[in-house]
Scaffold this motif. Structure first.
Motif, PDB file in Angstrom:
ATOM      1  N   ALA A  61       0.830  -1.205   0.000  1.00 48.71           N
ATOM      2  CA  ALA A  61       0.000   0.000   0.000  1.00 48.71           C
ATOM      3  C   ALA A  61       0.864   1.254   0.000  1.00 48.71           C
ATOM      4  O   ALA A  61       0.563   2.232  -0.696  1.00 48.71           O
ATOM      5  N   THR A  62       1.962   1.215   0.743  1.00 51.09           N
ATOM      6  CA  THR A  62       2.879   2.357   0.779  1.00 51.09           C
ATOM      7  C   THR A  62       3.513   2.569  -0.588  1.00 51.09           C
ATOM      8  O   THR A  62       3.614   3.704  -1.065  1.00 51.09           O
ATOM      9  N   ALA A  63       3.923   1.487  -1.220  1.00 50.64           N
ATOM     10  CA  ALA A  63       4.531   1.598  -2.549  1.00 50.64           C
ATOM     11  C   ALA A  63       3.537   2.153  -3.558  1.00 50.64           C
ATOM     12  O   ALA A  63       3.890   3.000  -4.394  1.00 50.64           O
ATOM     13  N   ILE A  64       2.305   1.713  -3.487  1.00 57.59           N
ATOM     14  CA  ILE A  64       1.273   2.210  -4.403  1.00 57.59           C
ATOM     15  C   ILE A  64       1.029   3.688  -4.163  1.00 57.59           C
ATOM     16  O   ILE A  64       0.930   4.479  -5.110  1.00 57.59           O
ATOM     17  N   TYR A  69       1.292   9.223  -5.991  1.00 52.82           N
ATOM     18  CA  TYR A  69       1.493  10.640  -5.710  1.00 52.82           C
ATOM     19  C   TYR A  69       2.812  11.172  -6.256  1.00 52.82           C
ATOM     20  O   TYR A  69       3.249  12.248  -5.880  1.00 52.82           O
ATOM     21  N   GLY A  70       3.474  10.403  -7.119  1.00 53.46           N
ATOM     22  CA  GLY A  70       4.652  10.895  -7.813  1.00 53.46           C
ATOM     23  C   GLY A  70       5.934  10.893  -7.022  1.00 53.46           C
ATOM     24  O   GLY A  70       6.884  11.531  -7.409  1.00 53.46           O
ATOM     25  N   LYS A  71       5.971  10.167  -5.919  1.00 48.15           N
ATOM     26  CA  LYS A  71       7.183  10.134  -5.119  1.00 48.15           C
ATOM     27  C   LYS A  71       7.871   8.779  -5.226  1.00 48.15           C
ATOM     28  O   LYS A  71       8.683   8.432  -4.407  1.00 48.15           O
ATOM     29  N   GLY A  72       7.511   8.039  -6.241  1.00 44.96           N
ATOM     30  CA  GLY A  72       8.031   6.689  -6.404  1.00 44.96           C
ATOM     31  C   GLY A  72       9.413   6.680  -7.002  1.00 44.96           C
ATOM     32  O   GLY A  72      10.309   7.393  -6.574  1.00 44.96           O
TER      33      GLY A  72
END
Length: 75
Positions: A61-64, A69-72
């Motif tokens: 869920a955190t990765a998604i 939100y563009g912080k990946g």
């Protein structure tokens, strides 16, 4: 009219604009859920036990969220 009256009623309801709008929303949500499950591999987790599976889901869920939100990748 042949067949079950409830089926006939349900099919006639499906032609309304309201039903089609609600169904379009549902299809979009189900498609998004399917993409997430495919991308993260949550359909088959390799862990056993509630705590391990819960941690796996939280990490996914955190990765998604970060990707959404563009912080990946690359941030």
């Amino acid at each position: 009219m042949r067949g079950n009256p409830r089926c006939h009623s349900s099919r006639s309801e499906q032609t309304t604009d309201r039903w089609q709008a609600e169904y379009a929303l549902r299809v979009g949500v189900e498609g998004a859920i399917s993409q997430v499950l495919d991308a993260t591999g949550l359909r088959r987790t390799r862990y056993r036990g509630l705590s391990e599976v819960t941690l796996r889901h939280a990490c996914s869920a955190t990765a998604i969220a970060r990707t959404t939100y563009g912080k990946g990748a690359g941030a």
